[in-house]
Design a protein around this motif. Structure first.
Motif: not given
Length: 388
Positions: A181-194
């Motif tokens: 149920g924890n919340r994380y902002d993974i947008s930067v990790l996704e940007k790196i992967a892309e």
């Protein structure tokens, strides 16, 4: 994309109070040195054996006005920097170890440091502590980072794989969020992967783009708990240091396969209780980390929590399968760039053992941890709760 990554790197550095100035491709090194190194002072040029051939001619010519002293640093032998003259006011490091040494020297002497990566890896540029043999000593961020693709001639495949771990890290956070149920902002990790996926697919890959992705990955990971995949890489590097350059890709490929297999076919064992004490003791010994740190990673669930995790898994299996399939597709795209660069066969890593061990190397409810809780890890010793 590379411009966006660079802005993210500057944002991360700013949040840490760093005043590092970023210089990119086609930098006029001589003009930059004249503008920022005090007139009448000297510079030291630090290099590793790997970096010297590319750097000597170009960088030393740019430093001619500052009577540069050349010092080789490699294998942790930095003794040469301690006898340098007192009028050294700038330390230029070419390559990851030399950058570390330049930053260490600048921190001790109070002069400026300039980082010139010899590969698209940001290793050495933004860590806050020196490595061995001065591990734990705080070092300042570099005053300048010169990310010039013309100087990056090493470690493309290795860096591509290391930075690709951002996709695994994002997957671990998604899984933990689903079960905790924890919340994380993974947008930067996704940007790196892309960005890594794009670089791996390019016929003429952008080394600068990969460098900024690497820099952002290393900075961003500091904001999250320890990841299981990173623990796997550390264990493999400790067990097989001669194959360090290939461990990240081996982990990336193995975890993608293992995650998909788990999501599709896992059958949780009812009333299973892992041997937590034995596993924690083994993890500390094999990974070479303090037992107290391993203990902090492991939270023994109550019976209700265990049953709830099984229920969540059964209800979310289809969603997890889709995510795991996307991860596998990502690895396939990265594989093209990796194998073109490496052109070699992966060694026989003890990946199953590393995966098993990784469950105690992270506090996140990642797939290895779920496999431990469900009684699905290799060679798992258990206690049957119903017979206790």
């Amino acid at each position: 994309m590379s411009g966006s990554l660079l802005e993210e790197v500057k944002k991360e550095l700013g949040a840490r109070g760093a005043e590092t100035k970023i210089l990119c491709t086609d930098t006029d090194f001589a003009s930059m040195f004249r503008a920022h190194i005090p007139t009448g002072s000297r510079a030291v040029f630090l290099y590793s054996q790997q970096g010297k051939p590319m750097a000597t001619e170009h960088l030393l010519r740019s430093l001619q006005g500052f009577s540069p002293v050349c010092v080789s640093v490699q294998g942790g032998d930095w003794t040469g920097i301690f006898s340098l003259p007192d009028d050294i006011r700038a330390a230029v490091g070419y390559g990851s170890e030399a950058i570390f040494a330049a930053r260490f020297f600048a921190s001790v002497r109070g002069c400026m440091s300039i980082a010139v990566p010899s590969s698209p890896s940001a290793e050495g540029c933004f860590e806050t502590q020196a490595p061995e043999p001065f591990k734990g000593y705080p070092i300042r961020y570099p005053d300048f980072v010169i990310a010039d693709g013309n100087c990056m001639r090493h470690r493309f495949g290795e860096t591509l794989a290391e930075t690709s771990l951002a996709a695994l890290c994002a997957e671990e956070l998604r899984t933990d969020a689903l079960f905790s149920g924890n919340r994380y902002d993974i947008s930067v990790l996704e940007k790196i992967a892309e960005a890594v996926r794009e670089v791996g697919s390019e016929d003429d890959p952008s080394l600068e783009k990969l460098f900024w992705a690497s820099a952002l990955y290393r900075l961003t990971c500091d904001d999250f708990p320890n990841f299981a995949c990173c623990g796997m890489v550390s264990f493999l590097n400790r067990r097989m240091p001669q194959n360090k350059s290939k461990s990240a890709y081996a982990v990336l490929r193995y975890c993608a396969q293992r995650y998909l297999s788990f999501c599709k076919g896992a059958k949780p064992r009812p009333f299973f209780v892992p041997d937590y004490a034995g596993r924690m003791r083994r993890a500390a010994e094999e990974a070479g980390i303090p037992p107290a740190q391993v203990f902090k990673n492991v939270a023994v669930p109550h019976a209700e929590e265990s049953f709830a995790r099984v229920r969540i898994f059964l209800e979310s299996r289809k969603k997890m399968c889709v995510s795991a399939a996307l991860l596998s597709d990502f690895v396939q795209k990265v594989a093209r760039g990796y194998y073109i660069a490496e052109q070699s066969v992966l060694p026989q890593f003890p990946l199953a053992e590393a995966y098993d061990l990784s469950a105690e190397l992270t506090p996140l409810l990642s797939v290895p941890v779920l496999e431990r809780e469900f009684g699905l890890l290799c060679g798992e010793e258990s206690v049957c709760a119903s017979g206790a």
